[in-house]
Design an enzyme around this catalytic site. Structure first.
Site, PDB file in Angstrom:
ATOM      1  N   GLY A 153       0.844  -1.192   0.000  1.00  0.00           N
ATOM      2  CA  GLY A 153       0.000   0.000   0.000  1.00  0.00           C
ATOM      3  C   GLY A 153       0.877   1.238   0.000  1.00  0.00           C
ATOM      4  O   GLY A 153       1.950   1.267  -0.602  1.00  0.00           O
ATOM      5  N   THR A 230       8.623  -1.877  10.112  1.00  0.00           N
ATOM      6  CA  THR A 230       8.159  -0.528  10.455  1.00  0.00           C
ATOM      7  C   THR A 230       6.631  -0.489  10.467  1.00  0.00           C
ATOM      8  O   THR A 230       6.044   0.586  10.409  1.00  0.00           O
ATOM      9  CB  THR A 230       8.692   0.504   9.440  1.00  0.00           C
ATOM     10  OG1 THR A 230       8.292   0.101   8.120  1.00  0.00           O
ATOM     11  CG2 THR A 230      10.204   0.611   9.504  1.00  0.00           C
ATOM     12  N   ALA A 231       6.006  -1.667  10.538  1.00  0.00           N
ATOM     13  CA  ALA A 231       4.545  -1.756  10.420  1.00  0.00           C
ATOM     14  C   ALA A 231       3.885  -1.865  11.795  1.00  0.00           C
ATOM     15  O   ALA A 231       3.609  -0.854  12.440  1.00  0.00           O
ATOM     16  CB  ALA A 231       4.177  -2.941   9.529  1.00  0.00           C
ATOM     17  N   ARG A 232       3.646  -3.077  12.255  1.00  0.00           N
ATOM     18  CA  ARG A 232       2.991  -3.309  13.538  1.00  0.00           C
ATOM     19  C   ARG A 232       3.705  -4.413  14.297  1.00  0.00           C
ATOM     20  O   ARG A 232       4.004  -5.481  13.750  1.00  0.00           O
ATOM     21  CB  ARG A 232       1.511  -3.680  13.343  1.00  0.00           C
ATOM     22  CG  ARG A 232       0.640  -2.511  12.875  1.00  0.00           C
ATOM     23  CD  ARG A 232       0.504  -1.457  13.957  1.00  0.00           C
ATOM     24  NE  ARG A 232      -0.362  -0.351  13.577  1.00  0.00           N
ATOM     25  CZ  ARG A 232       0.045   0.821  13.109  1.00  0.00           C
ATOM     26  NH1 ARG A 232       1.359   1.005  12.904  1.00  0.00           N
ATOM     27  NH2 ARG A 232      -0.803   1.788  12.838  1.00  0.00           N
ATOM     28  N   GLU A 261       4.488  -3.235  22.817  1.00  0.00           N
ATOM     29  CA  GLU A 261       4.010  -1.861  22.931  1.00  0.00           C
ATOM     30  C   GLU A 261       2.607  -1.811  23.508  1.00  0.00           C
ATOM     31  O   GLU A 261       1.765  -2.645  23.226  1.00  0.00           O
ATOM     32  CB  GLU A 261       4.001  -1.186  21.556  1.00  0.00           C
ATOM     33  CG  GLU A 261       5.367  -0.931  20.974  1.00  0.00           C
ATOM     34  CD  GLU A 261       5.271  -0.273  19.607  1.00  0.00           C
ATOM     35  OE1 GLU A 261       4.455   0.653  19.446  1.00  0.00           O
ATOM     36  OE2 GLU A 261       6.015  -0.699  18.699  1.00  0.00           O
ATOM     37  N   HIS A 291       9.140   3.299  17.590  1.00  0.00           N
ATOM     38  CA  HIS A 291       7.940   3.572  16.796  1.00  0.00           C
ATOM     39  C   HIS A 291       7.979   4.997  16.233  1.00  0.00           C
ATOM     40  O   HIS A 291       7.028   5.781  16.390  1.00  0.00           O
ATOM     41  CB  HIS A 291       6.683   3.367  17.645  1.00  0.00           C
ATOM     42  CG  HIS A 291       5.453   3.063  16.833  1.00  0.00           C
ATOM     43  ND1 HIS A 291       4.531   2.123  17.207  1.00  0.00           N
ATOM     44  CD2 HIS A 291       4.992   3.577  15.672  1.00  0.00           C
ATOM     45  CE1 HIS A 291       3.547   2.081  16.316  1.00  0.00           C
ATOM     46  NE2 HIS A 291       3.814   2.962  15.373  1.00  0.00           N
ATOM     47  N   ILE A 292       9.079   5.312  15.547  1.00  0.00           N
ATOM     48  CA  ILE A 292       9.274   6.667  15.026  1.00  0.00           C
ATOM     49  C   ILE A 292       9.445   6.690  13.509  1.00  0.00           C
ATOM     50  O   ILE A 292       9.777   7.729  12.941  1.00  0.00           O
ATOM     51  CB  ILE A 292      10.495   7.354  15.672  1.00  0.00           C
ATOM     52  CG1 ILE A 292      11.759   6.499  15.487  1.00  0.00           C
ATOM     53  CG2 ILE A 292      10.224   7.639  17.139  1.00  0.00           C
ATOM     54  CD1 ILE A 292      13.047   7.210  15.830  1.00  0.00           C
ATOM     55  N   ALA A 293       9.222   5.560  12.829  1.00  0.00           N
ATOM     56  CA  ALA A 293       9.446   5.533  11.381  1.00  0.00           C
ATOM     57  C   ALA A 293       8.628   6.601  10.660  1.00  0.00           C
ATOM     58  O   ALA A 293       9.099   7.234   9.715  1.00  0.00           O
ATOM     59  CB  ALA A 293       9.114   4.151  10.817  1.00  0.00           C
TER      60      ALA A 293
END
Length: 320
Positions: A153, A230-232, A261, A291-293
């Site tokens: 996506g 970098t997703a979940r 997290e 979690h800063i991507a």
């Protein structure tokens, strides 16, 4: 339609342009950054829209109390904190902004790969501690490698576009057909397992992607590979990832997200740490970021602008 009659509740702070542009368009803005979920529920019937980030989950109970709600806007890429099916059944518009931080995520993933391939983080720490280890930090070149992307996506496409200058082969896998483009060839999951040297995950969290990267999935790769997420975090079984790192099946990992997290990410390091997490904290071939991507100064503004534009689009054709 008189937009002055549309009341929007902001329950998380965002870039100021979001508030300012909605106000300029004629909407009524109100903020509440401190009340509990229950306190918000007690008054949510007074609002037509809500703007959130990740403060709490919007569940069935919340939605039942939101009797006049017309839209929920999440200033981020995903909507997993919202009971989407129930909201849609109530005729509520759901708005997210994956376009807003796609570029940031693509750049972050590139940075993680280059750091892992060239031992940048490890070498930096060694030099700063007085060690000069050249041979131990001999790196790999990205050129000639095959990069596999799962989830094609906004995020996956941004990452693939940025790989164009590296002379790599880019493959993508997605549950939807005909997603490939000039930057990536869509293949089956079996072919991706067969050919990839690098795997980068760009999927939303869904029941189908939950714990998707597990021991069985990892062991299906023909070659040892580098892994970027970098997703979940919940899409990866961390203990299985660690076993892959220990065995050499996974050559290195860049993780911007972790399964540990919570909604309040700042509590991550409180209490006893799981053994797998402890391993990640000390492994030299693991790069961790909080979690800063998608968390850049530029994306902060882009996310807000995307939300403003999408809210206005809902009402623009109804205006007098």
């Amino acid at each position: 339609m008189n937009l002055a009659n549309i009341k929007i509740l902001h329950i998380d702070s965002n870039h100021p342009l979001l508030w300012e542009q909605l106000e300029q368009a004629g909407f009524q803005n109100e903020a509440d950054f401190t009340s509990s979920k229950q306190e918000i529920e007690a008054k949510i019937e007074n609002y037509h829209g809500i703007v959130i980030r990740s403060r709490f989950k919007i569940d069935k109970t919340f939605l039942d109390k939101a009797t006049n709600l017309q839209f929920i806007a999440r200033v981020g890429a995903g909507l997993e904190s919202i009971n989407c099916d129930y909201a849609i059944a109530k005729g509520i518009h759901l708005i997210a902004a994956p376009e807003g931080n796609a570029n940031a995520v693509g750049e972050h993933a590139i940075g993680m790969i280059l750091s892992l391939f060239n031992n940048l983080n490890k070498a930096n720490n060694e030099v700063k501690s007085g060690q000069w280890k050249r041979e131990a930090n001999r790196g790999h070149e990205l050129e000639g490698k095959t990069v596999g992307i799962i989830g094609y996506g906004n995020m996956g496409k941004s990452f693939a576009k940025k790989l164009r200058g590296f002379d790599v082969t880019v493959l993508c896998y997605d549950i939807l057909p005909n997603k490939g483009d000039a930057n990536a060839t869509q293949v089956s999951l079996e072919e991706l397992h067969e050919r990839a040297d690098v795997l980068s995950l760009h999927t939303p969290w869904t029941p189908e992607t939950d714990k998707m990267i597990n021991a069985d999935f990892i062991n299906q790769f023909k070659k040892p590979f580098w892994f970027i997420n970098t997703a979940r975090g919940n899409s990866v079984v961390t203990a299985d990832l660690v076993e892959g790192l220990k065995s050499g099946k996974i050559l290195g990992a860049g993780l911007d997200v972790l399964e540990y997290e919570k909604l309040s990410f700042e509590t991550l390091f409180e209490g006893e740490k799981p053994a797998a997490f402890e391993y990640l904290l000390h492994a030299e071939n693991v790069l961790l970021t909080p979690h800063i991507a998608g968390w850049t100064f530029e994306s902060h503004q882009k996310l807000a602008q995307t939300i403003v534009d999408k809210i206005c689009k809902i009402y623009i054709n109804k205006k007098d």
